[in-house]
Structure formats: structure tokens, C-alpha cells
Design a protein around this motif. Structure first.
Motif, PDB file in Angstrom:
ATOM      1  N   GLY A 393      16.603  -6.385 -37.013  1.00 28.85           N
ATOM      2  CA  GLY A 393      16.174  -5.201 -36.277  1.00 28.85           C
ATOM      3  C   GLY A 393      15.354  -5.526 -35.051  1.00 28.85           C
ATOM      4  O   GLY A 393      15.270  -4.722 -34.109  1.00 28.85           O
ATOM      5  N   GLU A 394      14.737  -6.704 -35.032  1.00 29.18           N
ATOM      6  CA  GLU A 394      13.900  -7.057 -33.889  1.00 29.18           C
ATOM      7  C   GLU A 394      14.720  -7.412 -32.654  1.00 29.18           C
ATOM      8  O   GLU A 394      14.169  -7.514 -31.557  1.00 29.18           O
ATOM      9  N   GLU A 395      16.040  -7.590 -32.838  1.00 27.39           N
ATOM     10  CA  GLU A 395      16.876  -7.887 -31.673  1.00 27.39           C
ATOM     11  C   GLU A 395      16.801  -6.762 -30.639  1.00 27.39           C
ATOM     12  O   GLU A 395      16.869  -7.000 -29.431  1.00 27.39           O
ATOM     13  N   PHE A 396      16.637  -5.527 -31.122  1.00 32.02           N
ATOM     14  CA  PHE A 396      16.556  -4.400 -30.202  1.00 32.02           C
ATOM     15  C   PHE A 396      15.250  -4.438 -29.408  1.00 32.02           C
ATOM     16  O   PHE A 396      15.240  -4.190 -28.196  1.00 32.02           O
ATOM     17  N   GLU A 397      14.155  -4.739 -30.094  1.00 28.94           N
ATOM     18  CA  GLU A 397      12.859  -4.841 -29.404  1.00 28.94           C
ATOM     19  C   GLU A 397      12.882  -5.944 -28.350  1.00 28.94           C
ATOM     20  O   GLU A 397      12.352  -5.785 -27.252  1.00 28.94           O
ATOM     21  N   ILE A 398      13.502  -7.058 -28.701  1.00 28.98           N
ATOM     22  CA  ILE A 398      13.581  -8.188 -27.768  1.00 28.98           C
ATOM     23  C   ILE A 398      14.369  -7.805 -26.527  1.00 28.98           C
ATOM     24  O   ILE A 398      13.926  -8.018 -25.394  1.00 28.98           O
ATOM     25  N   LEU A 399      15.535  -7.219 -26.732  1.00 24.54           N
ATOM     26  CA  LEU A 399      16.391  -6.868 -25.598  1.00 24.54           C
ATOM     27  C   LEU A 399      15.795  -5.730 -24.773  1.00 24.54           C
ATOM     28  O   LEU A 399      15.941  -5.707 -23.547  1.00 24.54           O
ATOM     29  N   MET A 400      15.113  -4.803 -25.426  1.00 32.77           N
ATOM     30  CA  MET A 400      14.447  -3.730 -24.679  1.00 32.77           C
ATOM     31  C   MET A 400      13.358  -4.298 -23.779  1.00 32.77           C
ATOM     32  O   MET A 400      13.197  -3.871 -22.629  1.00 32.77           O
ATOM     33  N   ALA A 401      12.612  -5.267 -24.299  1.00 34.60           N
ATOM     34  CA  ALA A 401      11.553  -5.892 -23.489  1.00 34.60           C
ATOM     35  C   ALA A 401      12.148  -6.683 -22.328  1.00 34.60           C
ATOM     36  O   ALA A 401      11.636  -6.626 -21.201  1.00 34.60           O
ATOM     37  N   ILE A 402      13.238  -7.397 -22.580  1.00 29.52           N
ATOM     38  CA  ILE A 402      13.855  -8.214 -21.537  1.00 29.52           C
ATOM     39  C   ILE A 402      14.469  -7.353 -20.440  1.00 29.52           C
ATOM     40  O   ILE A 402      14.365  -7.663 -19.249  1.00 29.52           O
ATOM     41  N   THR A 403      15.116  -6.248 -20.833  1.00 29.27           N
ATOM     42  CA  THR A 403      15.787  -5.386 -19.851  1.00 29.27           C
ATOM     43  C   THR A 403      14.864  -4.333 -19.252  1.00 29.27           C
ATOM     44  O   THR A 403      15.220  -3.681 -18.272  1.00 29.27           O
ATOM     45  N   GLY A 404      13.678  -4.151 -19.857  1.00 28.45           N
ATOM     46  CA  GLY A 404      12.712  -3.214 -19.289  1.00 28.45           C
ATOM     47  C   GLY A 404      12.958  -1.753 -19.624  1.00 28.45           C
ATOM     48  O   GLY A 404      12.453  -0.867 -18.935  1.00 28.45           O
ATOM     49  N   VAL A 405      13.743  -1.470 -20.686  1.00 28.57           N
ATOM     50  CA  VAL A 405      13.965  -0.079 -21.086  1.00 28.57           C
ATOM     51  C   VAL A 405      13.062   0.260 -22.264  1.00 28.57           C
ATOM     52  O   VAL A 405      12.511  -0.630 -22.918  1.00 28.57           O
ATOM     53  N   LYS A 406      12.924   1.560 -22.544  1.00 28.47           N
ATOM     54  CA  LYS A 406      11.956   1.987 -23.548  1.00 28.47           C
ATOM     55  C   LYS A 406      12.590   2.503 -24.838  1.00 28.47           C
ATOM     56  O   LYS A 406      11.900   2.661 -25.844  1.00 28.47           O
ATOM     57  N   THR A 407      13.899   2.806 -24.795  1.00 27.95           N
ATOM     58  CA  THR A 407      14.547   3.330 -25.990  1.00 27.95           C
ATOM     59  C   THR A 407      15.847   2.585 -26.262  1.00 27.95           C
ATOM     60  O   THR A 407      16.441   1.986 -25.369  1.00 27.95           O
TER      61      THR A 407
END
Length: 649
Positions: A393-407
Motif C-alpha cells: 500500500g505504501e507504493e501509492f504514498e511513494i508515487l504521490m510524493a514523487i509526482t507531487g499529487v495529493k490523492t
């Protein structure tokens, strides 16, 4: 003729590529072979009349950019969709330094011609990747079946078939068609009265002229397309940059703007020369049956290219009237294949040129790569596999942080680059070692803010947002209040307050490293906060309207029971609250009134299950604020400097 074959082949190949890439490639391929001056750079000749300055750097226009190639360095600069200039550079060993054989006349031309074709196409495709958005499309049933049954990628098959079809059409357009038309002409108008030699010369001349007419018509038709006009402008920017450098002027946009977009070493001139040399060369080989003529002409392309290379290399040394006459057809055609560039295009071309100059001058400058699109869906799968079940599930948090999106919804349409994916994968690997996700990412989100996060301070946690929220609510009842945030750590509470309230705010911590990190975060978020080190109240000399504290409150014995990602990575001095977890609260209860203005507030965060014990230290007068858990937990105490009435806050 070889350039014609390559041009048409590449165009037809890209028409069979999936999704939108054929559009990008179409625009690029039109320019690919107008820039064969990549390898037509020569040394200045001695004892020759009207010599002129030349450079070994040549170029090629690509989609929204320019590639420049020197003796041992190639650099491609493009302006990406965000308007940023990206540059990809690489070093190579020139063929002339690999073997004496490659320095031989004609041979060097053949090698250079072949390299220009291969390098040109690779560069075009590579530049297109900067603009391609990788769509996470579900493969068709046929694609899935083919992949499962034959282990073959359908797009690879289509790409190969497209290339073959393109070559077939190119041969038909520039080899077969001129020959058929020529045969038709001399069937209607026989020339049997002249000798066989002159028949061969006349037929080859006619075929060559028809080929040139087809080529020019083809270029003129391409030039009518709006996007091709923009590509031709980058071609002009490449020429102007090289001309500016060769003129001895400083390489600036203003100087380049004033130079000519016509350059005598352009591939357009080379193509016209190839066709003229081809007419002469093939005239000596007779006029065979159509199929034999096609084979001979295809086989003779490298030789014609090699001869043309030597001639153009020789002509490039001079700038006298005779040479100008010879080059005139190619120079006139450049009026079509180049257009006046704007300043942004010149900036891109100059960036590529300067990169080549710098890297050839300094061998220690590293190569660089483009940031190209990477499939979000594919990245999710790969990072999920890397993380395993433990951190699922943390893959989403990682990719959100890298791409700069919030949801996660925004993540579906976010643009991830190849470099971004590499960073995400590195974060996943760090996470596997036990490092906290926020430390692995190097940042965390707190109260809508992005903060740097590293082992210098405790990670700013979501439960502390409740403390920040209450401090902001209380602060808005004051006019420009004086506030101090004690045990500031990364500065999260103080920065959140400063972003939402007009106030004078100070933040302290016992750790110099934490203060350093907090200062960096304040600067990152553009807020003014006074920071200094202090062991609780030790160095405080002023009084405040609001005192906010999130002290260490974990029992000493419980530190070892914490999750390894907390216990082994986060600073213990920000966690350890003594034997009962209340050491710092006792110190606060004993001293805070001395530093609190009349009518002021003390706002505390407490650990789970500590609210009763902490409240009793302050006489049981606090207002308790519960969090949003189920069931809710009392996490914040708000205390006024006199006994509270419920409506006072």
C-alpha cells in the motif's frame, strides 16, 4: 537517394506505431536527413584560397529541440512540456580513432553516412520520448494472446513491419518510380539513333532529374504542415547557432538571432549533391532491366554517399564564387527546410552547443539523461513487488510524493518520469531496510505543507496536526500575538501557525540539528520564524501570548518496544519522556506561568491515555480536545492562565 529512402522509411514506420508517438515521430523524421552535416565537419586547410573558419560541431533538429554532435560528444536539448530545457549528453569514441581504415577517403564517408542515419534516428526517437505520455491502456485480447502464445511483443512486430513497409515505399518512390517514368518516356520517344553510351547517360540524367523533382515536391508538401514549419524553425536555430560560433561572436541569443539560417554544410546541400553525383556515377553502369537497375542503385548508395562526402568536405573549406555556384541548389532548398526561429528555440540550440563545447573541454563533466515518461500503472506494480507484503500500500504514498499529487485519483493521471521512477524504487529499497517512509522520501506532508524530513528531528505526524489546528484557532482571537513553539523539532507546528496567522513566532529546541532542519523548512515554506536552541525554558527571556508544546512523552521503558522504524531511526531525545512519560509536563507546569502573558494560553499535545495525568498537573483546568480516531482519543490540552470558563476558548 539514401537520404530519401531513410526519410520515407522512417515516416511510414512511425505511422504504424501505437498511440500518439507516430505524430511526434512524423515531425522529427522530416528533419532527420536535412542535417547530415553532423559528420561533414572538416579541418581548416592550409595553403588554400579563401579559407574560412569551421567547427567540428554539427547538428540536427528534433521535436522541440536540437541535437549537436562534436568530435567525441553528442548533446540533445529539448524544451519539455513544462517549458524546461532538458539536455541529454553522451561521450563516444570517433571511428577515425578506432582504425586507420576508417580514415581512408570514400570509406570514411560511407561510415559517416551510415552513422548519421543510425544516430539521427535514435536521437529523434529519444527526443520524442520526452513528450510521450505513457498511457496505461489494457492490451487487446489479440495482444494478450500473442504475448502468451509466442512471447512476442505486438508493438515490436508492428514496428518491424512498419520499417519494412517504409523501406518498400521509399524504394518505390525514389528508385522504382523514376525508372518506370523514364522507361515510359523513352518508349514513347525512342532515342535509338544515338550511341548506347549516350542513351545510358540520357536515361540516367532523366531518371535523376525526375528523382530530384519528386524529392523537392515531397519537401514542399511537408513544409505546408503547421507543425513541420516549427520543426524547420529549430533547423534554422541549429544553423544560426553554428554560424554565430563560426563568426567568432559570443554565443548568445541576441548574436545568434543576427546570423544567417542558411549554412553550406547542411544535409540539404548534401542530399542534392548525392543526387547529382548519383546521376554521374550510375551513368557509367549502363541502363539494365528495371529490377537489375534497382539492385545496382541500392547497392551503390554507400559508394555515392562516400564520394559525395569527400566532395562536400572539400568544398566546405572554401567560400569563393565557384564553390557558391556548386552549392547554390542546396542553399536555395534550405530556404524551404529552415525557417526563422524564435528566441526560445535559439536558447535550446545554444544549450546543446555549449554542452558539447564544455564536455569536450572538460572530460570530468558527467553524461546526462532525459526525464521521459514512465507508466504509473507499471511503476505501482514494480514498487509493490519491491516492497512486499510488509509495506503493501505504501507504493501509492511513494508515487504521490514523487509526482507531487495529493490523492490517489490524481495519481492515475500524473506524469511520472524515468528518473522519478528510479527515485521511487530507491525509496522502496530504503523502506525495505526499515527506514521510515518519510526519511526515505526526504519529505513529509503536514497540515497541507511539504516539509523536509530526516533523522535530525522527529517525523511530523498527522496527530500533531490537531495541536497545530488548536493553536491556530486560539491565535486568531489575538491581534498579532506573540507565540513560542517549544520542542519544535522539524518546525512543523510553528510553520503551520505562521502560514495561517499573522503573528510573531519563535521556535526552540534542545537540538541544534533540529533547529537547523526547522530553519530549512521555514525557508522552504517562506515564513519568518525566530529559531534558537534552548533546553525547555532555560534560554527563554521573553513572555508570550501562546505557548505551544509537543514534548517527548514516551516512557523510557517503552522506547525499546517501539516499531523498529521509529526506535532505530528517530532521535530518542525527541521521544523519551522519562520513566512515566511525564517529566517534561512537570517542568512545564512548574515554569510556564512565568513566560505566559495575562490572558494567554498554553497548548499541549499528550500521549494516548495521558490526558488525565497531565491535566492533573495543571489543576484539572484544561480543555481537552479529542482526535478523529474511533473511538476518539484526547490528544490536546488547552490551558488558560486562569481558571477556564467553557466559552473563553
Amino acid at each position: 537517394m539514401a537520404t530519401d529512402l531513410g526519410l520515407v522509411a522512417s515516416l511510414f514506420k512511425t505511422k504504424y506505431d501505437k498511440r500518439g508517438r507516430e505524430y511526434c515521430m512524423f515531425m522529427q523524421c522530416v528533419s532527420a536527413f536535412f542535417n547530415l552535416n553532423l559528420f561533414l565537419n572538416v579541418k581548416k586547410s592550409r595553403n588554400c584560397m579563401d579559407k574560412k573558419k569551421t567547427t567540428k560541431i554539427g547538428g540536427q533538429a528534433v521535436l522541440e529541440g536540437v541535437m549537436m554532435r562534436g568530435k567525441s560528444v553528442m548533446a540533445t536539448s529539448v524544451r519539455d512540456p513544462s517549458g524546461t530545457i532538458q539536455t541529454e549528453s553522451q561521450r563516444f569514441v570517433p571511428f577515425s580513432e578506432r582504425s586507420v581504415f576508417f580514415k581512408m577517403p570514400i570509406i570514411r564517408g560511407i561510415i559517416s553516412f551510415a552513422i548519421s542515419m543510425v544516430t539521427g534516428m535514435k536521437t529523434l526517437m529519444r527526443a520524442a520520448e520526452v513528450f510521450s505520455d505513457v498511457a496505461d491502456e489494457k492490451p487487446s485480447k489479440f495482444e494478450t494472446w500473442l504475448a502468451e502464445k509466442t512471447k512476442i511483443n505486438i508493438m515490436s512486430v508492428i514496428s518491424i513491419l512498419g520499417t519494412i513497409l517504409g523501406i518498400v515505399v521509399a524504394v518505390g518512390l525514389f528508385v522504382l518510380l523514376p525508372g518506370v517514368i523514364t522507361d515510359g518516356i523513352y518508349t514513347l520517344f525512342p532515342i535509338d539513333a544515338i550511341t548506347e553510351l549516350w542513351q545510358n547517360i540520357l536515361k540516367n540524367l532523366t531518371s535523376g532529374l525526375i528523382r530530384i523533382i519528386i524529392f523537392i515536391a515531397y519537401i514542399l508538401l511537408c513544409s505546408l504542415l503547421k507543425d513541420i514549419k516549427r520543426l524547420f524553425s529549430y533547423h534554422g536555430a541549429e544553423h544560426k547557432t553554428i554560424s554565430c560560433y563560426e563568426s567568432g561572436k559570443e554565443l548568445t541569443v541576441a548574436n545568434a538571432r543576427e546570423t544567417s539560417r542558411i549554412h553550406d554544410r547542411c544535409g540539404t546541400t548534401f542530399m542534392i549533391l548525392v543526387m547529382i553525383i548519383g546521376i554521374i556515377f550510375f551513368s557509367f553502369l549502363g541502363w539494365q532491366e528495371l529490377w537489375m537497375r534497382m539492385l545496382i542503385r541500392i547497392a551503390g548508395i554507400p559508394i555515392v554517399a562516400g564520394i559525395s562526402y569527400e566532395i562536400l568536405m572539400f568544398l566546405a573549406r572554401f567560400d569563393n564564387p565557384l564553390v557558391k555556384v556548386i552549392k547554390l541548389p542546396g542553399l536555395l532548398l534550405q530556404k524551404v527546410t529552415t525557417r526563422e526561429p524564435d528566441d526560445e528555440m535559439l536558447e535550446v540550440a545554444i544549450t546543446a552547443f555549449k554542452t558539447v563545447l564544455a564536455m569536450e573541454d572538460d572530460k570530468n563533466i558527467p553524461e546526462t539523461k532525459f526525464e521521459t515518461a514512465y507508466s504509473i500503472k507499471k511503476a505501482e506494480e514494480q514498487i509493490r513487488d519491491a516492497l512486499g507484503e510488509l509495506y503493501s500500500g505504501e507504493e501509492f504514498e511513494i508515487l504521490m510524493a514523487i509526482t507531487g499529487v495529493k490523492t490517489r485519483e490524481e495519481l492515475k493521471t500524473a506524469r511520472l518520469t524515468n528518473i522519478g521512477f528510479e527515485k521511487a524504487l530507491a525509496v522502496a529499497n530504503d523502506r525495505l531496510s526499515g527506514k521510515p517512509l518519510q526519511y526515505a522520501l526526504g519529505e513529509t506532508c503536514f497540515y497541507g505543507l511539504i516539509l523536509k524530513s530526516d533523522p535530525r528531528a522527529l517525523i511530523a505526524r498527522s496527530e500533531s496536526e490537531l495541536l497545530a489546528e488548536q493553536a491556530i484557532i486560539v491565535a486568531k482571537n489575538f491581534s498579532n500575538p506573540k507565540i513560542i513553539d517549544m520542542c519544535t523539532g522539524s518546525g512543523s507546528i510553528a510553520i503551520a501557525i505562521a502560514k495561517n496567522v499573522d503573528c510573531q513566532i519563535t521556535a526552540i529546541d534542545i537540538s541544534e540539528e533540529a533547529i537547523e532542519l526547522a530553519s530549512e523548512n521555514a525557508q522552504k515554506n517562506d515564513v519568518e520564524i525566530k529559531f534558537y536552541t534552548s533546553d525547555m525554558f532555560e534560554n527563554i527571556t521573553d513572555t508570550y501570548d501562546i505557548i505551544v508544546v509537543n514534548p517527548p512523552y514516551i516512557k523510557t521503558a517503552d522506547i525499546e518496544k517501539l516499531d523498529a522504524s521509529v526506535r532505530d531511526y528517530e532521535p530518542h531525545n525527541a521521544l523519551d519522556g522519562g520513566s512515566d512519560g511525564l517529566v517534561f509536563y512537570r517542568d512545564i507546569a512548574l515554569k510556564y506561568k512565568k513566560f505566559l502573558n495575562k490572558g494567554g494560553f498554553l497548548i499541549l499535545e499528550v500521549g494516548c491515555g495521558q490526558s488525565d495525568a497531565v491535566d492533573s498537573l495543571f489543576g484539572g483546568i484544561s480543555k481537552r480536545i479529542k482526535d478523529y480516531n474511533t473511538p476518539p482519543v484526547e490528544r490536546v490540552l488547552v490551558i488558560k492562565d486562569e481558571e477556564l470558563v467553557e466559552n473563553d476558548i
